[in-house]
Design a protein around this motif. Sequence first.
Motif, PDB file in Angstrom:
ATOM      1  N   THR A 272       0.689  -1.238   0.031  1.00  0.00           N
ATOM      2  CA  THR A 272      -0.102   0.232  -0.005  1.00  0.00           C
ATOM      3  C   THR A 272       0.785   1.297  -0.020  1.00  0.00           C
ATOM      4  O   THR A 272       2.237   1.198   0.003  1.00  0.00           O
ATOM      5  N   GLY A 273       0.037   2.374  -0.012  1.00  0.00           N
ATOM      6  CA  GLY A 273       0.870   3.612   0.212  1.00  0.00           C
ATOM      7  C   GLY A 273       1.593   3.943  -1.172  1.00  0.00           C
ATOM      8  O   GLY A 273       1.245   3.440  -2.207  1.00  0.00           O
ATOM      9  N   ARG A 277       0.570   3.068  -4.989  1.00  0.00           N
ATOM     10  CA  ARG A 277       0.208   4.181  -6.075  1.00  0.00           C
ATOM     11  C   ARG A 277       1.139   4.281  -7.140  1.00  0.00           C
ATOM     12  O   ARG A 277       0.901   4.960  -8.398  1.00  0.00           O
ATOM     13  N   ASP A 282      -5.035   3.401  -8.104  1.00  0.00           N
ATOM     14  CA  ASP A 282      -5.574   4.451  -7.272  1.00  0.00           C
ATOM     15  C   ASP A 282      -6.205   3.991  -6.095  1.00  0.00           C
ATOM     16  O   ASP A 282      -7.381   3.643  -5.956  1.00  0.00           O
ATOM     17  N   ASP A 284      -6.392   4.934  -1.920  1.00  0.00           N
ATOM     18  CA  ASP A 284      -5.911   5.681  -0.659  1.00  0.00           C
ATOM     19  C   ASP A 284      -6.888   5.727   0.323  1.00  0.00           C
ATOM     20  O   ASP A 284      -8.286   5.802   0.104  1.00  0.00           O
ATOM     21  N   ARG A 286      -7.866   7.652   2.640  1.00  0.00           N
ATOM     22  CA  ARG A 286      -8.403   9.001   2.973  1.00  0.00           C
ATOM     23  C   ARG A 286      -9.647   9.116   1.785  1.00  0.00           C
ATOM     24  O   ARG A 286     -10.448   9.919   2.440  1.00  0.00           O
ATOM     25  N   VAL A 301      -4.956  12.267  -5.508  1.00  0.00           N
ATOM     26  CA  VAL A 301      -4.059  11.025  -5.151  1.00  0.00           C
ATOM     27  C   VAL A 301      -3.219  11.110  -6.412  1.00  0.00           C
ATOM     28  O   VAL A 301      -3.518  10.516  -7.294  1.00  0.00           O
ATOM     29  N   GLU A 319       2.712  14.202  -3.176  1.00  0.00           N
ATOM     30  CA  GLU A 319       1.969  13.963  -2.011  1.00  0.00           C
ATOM     31  C   GLU A 319       2.073  15.229  -0.903  1.00  0.00           C
ATOM     32  O   GLU A 319       1.381  15.589  -0.012  1.00  0.00           O
ATOM     33  N   GLU A 384      -4.319   6.288   6.763  1.00  0.00           N
ATOM     34  CA  GLU A 384      -3.356   6.407   5.413  1.00  0.00           C
ATOM     35  C   GLU A 384      -2.046   7.012   6.042  1.00  0.00           C
ATOM     36  O   GLU A 384      -1.904   8.384   6.072  1.00  0.00           O
ATOM     37  N   GLU A 389      -1.282   1.732   4.397  1.00  0.00           N
ATOM     38  CA  GLU A 389      -2.308   1.381   5.371  1.00  0.00           C
ATOM     39  C   GLU A 389      -2.047   1.003   6.516  1.00  0.00           C
ATOM     40  O   GLU A 389      -1.174  -0.106   6.821  1.00  0.00           O
TER      41      GLU A 389
END
Length: 446
Positions: A272-273, A277, A282, A284, A286, A301, A319, A384, A389
């Motif tokens: 993840t993270g 990405r 896609d 996230d 959040r 994102v 980010e 996030e 995660e």
Amino acid sequence: MSEDTKALDVWVAGTEEPELTPTDEGAQEISIDESGRRLDEQFGRVVEDDYVFDDDADEDERMILNMGPQHPSTHGVLRLQIELEGEIIRRTKPIIGYLHTGMEKTGEQLNFSQGGTNVTRMDYLAPLHNELAYALAVERLLGIEVPPRAAAIRVLLTELNRCSSHLVALATNGMDIGAISMMMYGFREREQILAFFEKTTGLRMNHNFIRPGGVAADLPPGWKDDVAAIIEELPRRLGQYDDLLENNPIWVARTKGVGVLSAEEATAYGITGPTLRSTGVDWDIRKAFPYSGIEQYEFEVPLGEHGDVYDRYRIRVEEIKQSLGIVEQVMDTMPKGDYRVDDRKVTPPPRARIDESMEALIHHFKLFTEGYKVPAGETYIAVESPRGELGCYLVSDGGARPYRMHTRAPSFSNLQALPIAMADSLMADTVATIASLDPVMGDVDR
């Protein structure tokens, strides 16, 4: 000598030291009953993983190399067992467990009000995210919601924490590849954010500021000026980073096409993270499962295309820009009101009341020594974090301590990508690939 008298062996300093007989407690010896293949693994003569390739090389062309756990470029006590064919990496086995923190088990010995002091030390580069995940899980079990101002303060601090963590990732990634200037620049900008954290929470790291029921204190006087200075300064510095790195031929050659992960591989391994990405996925937390009212703020994102070291670098830069946008929105719309829930079960009395009321003093004392009881149940909350995660799984049996606490740490899952990202790559690209995953070993060996 009487029956009540016992003889004792005493060693006096300066005399000949007695011979000690060691015990078997904690012995780390390999069992003599291990199979030959298992012994080869333990002694580091072979590397086992699930990566399949055409094995047509002669045994004389293979070499097993141990990297870490003391190596400075493994970003902590991470050990890599690497099988080399010349300069080409064929297999990699990450070996963890050298930190021995035991934080999850420690968390089950602390009451719910003390838990924040424990979890904040897991991912020490993103302590506020650890605190937030834990606090949200406890609040769900309690069935309480924090005031709007407390939620906004949480978003403000965690997004600034994301910026400071990404600055460390950019700094160390640059230094590992040879861009020494990035190390100084990244820590220079991070210092401005940590100064604000120290002014707000009293500490630069490991704050224990986000607590079940809200936050420990309100924002300090002049906080808007401090945040505005960060918002004004950091984008200009990011532009300087781009001038230094974005089209630098050495940087591009060392990062593009290096440490490549496909979207299918990343999702299969639970990555993840920014690492996920960078492959174009896609995802996230959040956006998927908003928390603390973050859905009311506008942000995008950033996504990559190739899943390589360069894309992971660009994702973190973008980010930071998006997080600064969220911080600016929070600053402009900060609601008035209390910074913690008005519930005497979890919130201590005001400091002024302790000097005036014996009942308030007793309430304060019992709340911080015995804690509060949480209704029986279980829950899982994810936020996030800068690495992906970060989830907190809590089980309560109705007492004042968690019956079970488990953390879904992003660094732990992301390290699974190393054997895939490093396969068939050059040994010289190892440190670049490790740094691009941005692992924190306190997040792994918890």
